[in-house]
Design a protein around this motif. Structure first.
Motif, PDB file in Angstrom:
ATOM      1  N   UNK A   1       0.791  -1.228   0.000  1.00  0.00           N
ATOM      2  CA  UNK A   1       0.000   0.000   0.000  1.00  0.00           C
ATOM      3  C   UNK A   1       0.816   1.267   0.000  1.00  0.00           C
ATOM      4  N   UNK A   2       2.142   1.169   0.047  1.00  0.00           N
ATOM      5  CA  UNK A   2       2.984   2.366  -0.045  1.00  0.00           C
ATOM      6  C   UNK A   2       2.967   2.906  -1.475  1.00  0.00           C
ATOM      7  N   UNK A   3       2.800   4.219  -1.613  1.00  0.00           N
ATOM      8  CA  UNK A   3       2.876   4.872  -2.915  1.00  0.00           C
ATOM      9  C   UNK A   3       3.668   6.169  -2.777  1.00  0.00           C
ATOM     10  N   UNK A   4       3.999   6.774  -3.911  1.00  0.00           N
ATOM     11  CA  UNK A   4       4.640   8.087  -3.935  1.00  0.00           C
ATOM     12  C   UNK A   4       3.685   9.087  -4.580  1.00  0.00           C
ATOM     13  N   UNK A   5       3.872  10.356  -4.248  1.00  0.00           N
ATOM     14  CA  UNK A   5       3.033  11.424  -4.786  1.00  0.00           C
ATOM     15  C   UNK A   5       3.895  12.405  -5.561  1.00  0.00           C
ATOM     16  N   UNK A   6       3.456  12.722  -6.788  1.00  0.00           N
ATOM     17  CA  UNK A   6       4.112  13.734  -7.609  1.00  0.00           C
ATOM     18  C   UNK A   6       3.151  14.886  -7.838  1.00  0.00           C
ATOM     19  N   UNK A   7       3.660  16.117  -7.740  1.00  0.00           N
ATOM     20  CA  UNK A   7       2.872  17.316  -8.022  1.00  0.00           C
ATOM     21  C   UNK A   7       3.610  18.113  -9.084  1.00  0.00           C
ATOM     22  N   UNK A   8       2.981  18.297 -10.244  1.00  0.00           N
ATOM     23  CA  UNK A   8       3.631  18.974 -11.372  1.00  0.00           C
ATOM     24  C   UNK A   8       3.212  20.423 -11.488  1.00  0.00           C
ATOM     25  N   UNK A   9       4.193  21.311 -11.496  1.00  0.00           N
ATOM     26  CA  UNK A   9       3.971  22.752 -11.667  1.00  0.00           C
ATOM     27  C   UNK A   9       4.605  23.145 -13.008  1.00  0.00           C
TER      28      UNK A   9
ATOM     29  N   UNK B   1      13.179   8.917  -6.627  1.00  0.00           N
ATOM     30  CA  UNK B   1      13.891   8.647  -7.879  1.00  0.00           C
ATOM     31  C   UNK B   1      13.976   7.151  -8.161  1.00  0.00           C
ATOM     32  N   UNK B   2      14.251   6.373  -7.134  1.00  0.00           N
ATOM     33  CA  UNK B   2      14.355   4.924  -7.312  1.00  0.00           C
ATOM     34  C   UNK B   2      12.984   4.334  -7.636  1.00  0.00           C
ATOM     35  N   UNK B   3      11.958   4.764  -6.889  1.00  0.00           N
ATOM     36  CA  UNK B   3      10.630   4.176  -7.075  1.00  0.00           C
ATOM     37  C   UNK B   3      10.072   4.462  -8.463  1.00  0.00           C
ATOM     38  N   UNK B   4      10.260   5.680  -8.952  1.00  0.00           N
ATOM     39  CA  UNK B   4       9.682   5.989 -10.256  1.00  0.00           C
ATOM     40  C   UNK B   4      10.490   5.357 -11.380  1.00  0.00           C
TER      41      UNK B   4
ATOM     42  N   UNK C   1       6.558   0.993  -7.073  1.00  0.00           N
ATOM     43  CA  UNK C   1       5.251   1.191  -6.451  1.00  0.00           C
ATOM     44  C   UNK C   1       4.457   2.196  -7.276  1.00  0.00           C
ATOM     45  N   UNK C   2       3.217   2.425  -6.893  1.00  0.00           N
ATOM     46  CA  UNK C   2       2.381   3.375  -7.596  1.00  0.00           C
ATOM     47  C   UNK C   2       2.861   4.802  -7.404  1.00  0.00           C
ATOM     48  N   UNK C   3       2.677   5.605  -8.444  1.00  0.00           N
ATOM     49  CA  UNK C   3       2.978   7.038  -8.380  1.00  0.00           C
ATOM     50  C   UNK C   3       1.676   7.777  -8.687  1.00  0.00           C
TER      51      UNK C   3
END
Length: 405
Positions: free
Chosen positions: A71-79, A332-335, A340-342
């Motif tokens: 259930x661990x994920x990462x969050x990206x926010x694009x500007x 960086x590693x996860x993506x 995991x999910x991003x």
């Protein structure tokens, strides 16, 4: 008649694709020892130096994978805004000089997306492991605008589980003490300040408006706020030389950046460099720049922890992230290794849904351009529903398998 210079042999041999470390990791999962996996890479024509890079990056990837909980994920926010466009850039980003009126409505839609995704996150049982705000250049926003976005984020997501929170402040001329304080107060613990080069003439060639002195000043401000600093450098920029690149590398290392990512210049079709056919260092020179970087960074206590390849680079070389031990970037590693999910919010964000047991991956994309993003709220929110449905379905499938077992 003099012969044209020959390009050096491709150090990746017959291996294709963006993620060679995934190939190496798969060989290890299939039961090979590290040495056997290196031999298998050699059978593709991969050089011993590149196989060793893969081995070290695979080890770093394995360490992160072992710490990821279900259930661990990462969050990206694009500007998707920058103060101006660099000559090598083809990213989806708008100069605020030309698109300033789009910033405020963009933030309004982004906040709606954050609220919507945050509510789904609370229902899902998923957990944030790392947050990355990129772009574009997020610090193109004012301190007040950054505070507005961060406040919305902290009100709607549980950031207490986040080990790593990075903000891309790639253009030193967009950084000031107030913005860094806003980041730190929001929970950020890393900032990327990217010189790309420490050679003034090369900065001018790529259309950067900051000075070398700016890099030193903004680095000191970030460290005063207690933020770890990442830096990017690019090998093969117009007007650069092997000695100039080595000097830039030494400057970044001497400052003490915990991460230094060494990029191989990719000539994107939509970039000004490609359109103007600017003279660039040849592939052999770029290869020596990268080999020199590997030697210098290893000697300085850095280790390679992730890498990827791009099309249209001199010599077919790679981009490598180098880190001081213990400072490897989880995001960086996860993506890059798709561990995991991003969940991606904002302009141009690419959401990845990853079934960690099967390796099955689904992608959805937010609108690339600010105007399309600003008027595409319904489609954007539907994309978030798809992400959480995917993980709900994965959990249901896992539960059915457990019952049958």
């Amino acid at each position: 008649m003099s012969e044209r210079p020959q390009s050096p042999p491709n150090p990746w041999g017959d291996l294709r694709g963006v993620r060679p470390v995934k190939v190496f990791s798969r060989l290890l999962r299939e039961g090979m020892t590290e040495e056997q996996a290196k031999s298998a890479m050699a059978s593709f024509g991969v050089s011993s130096e590149r196989a060793e890079l893969c081995a070290e990056a695979a080890a770093a990837s394995g360490e992160v994978l072992r710490t990821l909980l279900p259930g661990d994920i990462c969050l990206y926010i694009g500007i998707p805004f920058c103060p101006s466009r660099c000559s090598y850039c083809s990213f989806v980003t708008h100069s605020v000089q030309k698109a300033g009126k789009l910033v405020s409505p963009f933030i309004d839609v982004l906040k709606k997306e954050i609220v919507f995704a945050g509510a789904l996150m609370r229902e899902s049982g998923l957990r944030l492991r790392a947050v990355y705000m990129g772009g574009g250049t997020p610090t193109t926003l004012t301190a007040a605008q950054l505070h507005d976005v961060f406040s919305c984020l902290s009100s709607n997501f549980d950031l207490g589980t986040v080990d790593e929170f990075t903000v891309e402040a790639g253009r030193p001329d967009t950084v000031d003490k107030e913005k860094l304080r806003v980041m730190k107060d929001a929970g950020a613990n890393r900032v990327s300040i990217n010189p790309q080069t420490f050679v003034p003439e090369v900065l001018c060639n790529i259309g950067r408006s900051h000075t070398v002195e700016d890099v030193y000043e903004k680095y000191a401000l970030a460290r005063d706020e207690g933020l770890a600093v990442n830096m990017d450098l690019i090998a093969g920029l117009p007007g650069d030389t092997e000695s100039g690149f080595a000097r830039s590398l030494g400057c970044a290392a001497d400052l003490g950046a915990v991460n230094i990512t060494v990029h191989n210049l990719a000539i994107k079709r939509g970039s000004r460099l490609n359109l103007e056919k600017a003279p660039l260092p040849d592939a052999a020179a770029v290869g020596r720049m990268l080999d020199g970087a590997a030697s210098a960074l290893t000697g300085g206590g850095y280790r390679p922890y992730y890498l990827y390849r791009q099309k249209r680079t001199a010599g077919g070389f790679e981009n490598v992230g180098w880190s001081k031990p213990g400072h490897e970037s989880i995001y960086n590693i996860c993506i890059m290794e798709e561990l995991c999910g991003i969940l991606s919010l904002g302009g141009g964000g690419v959401t990845k849904m990853v079934d960690r047991e099967t390796g099955y991956i689904v992608r959805t994309c937010n609108p690339k351009y600010p105007y399309e993003y600003n008027v595409g709220e319904e489609k954007i929110l539907d994309g978030k529903l798809e992400f959480f449905r995917f993980y709900s379905s994965s959990a249901d499938r896992k539960g059915e398998q457990d019952v049958r077992a």
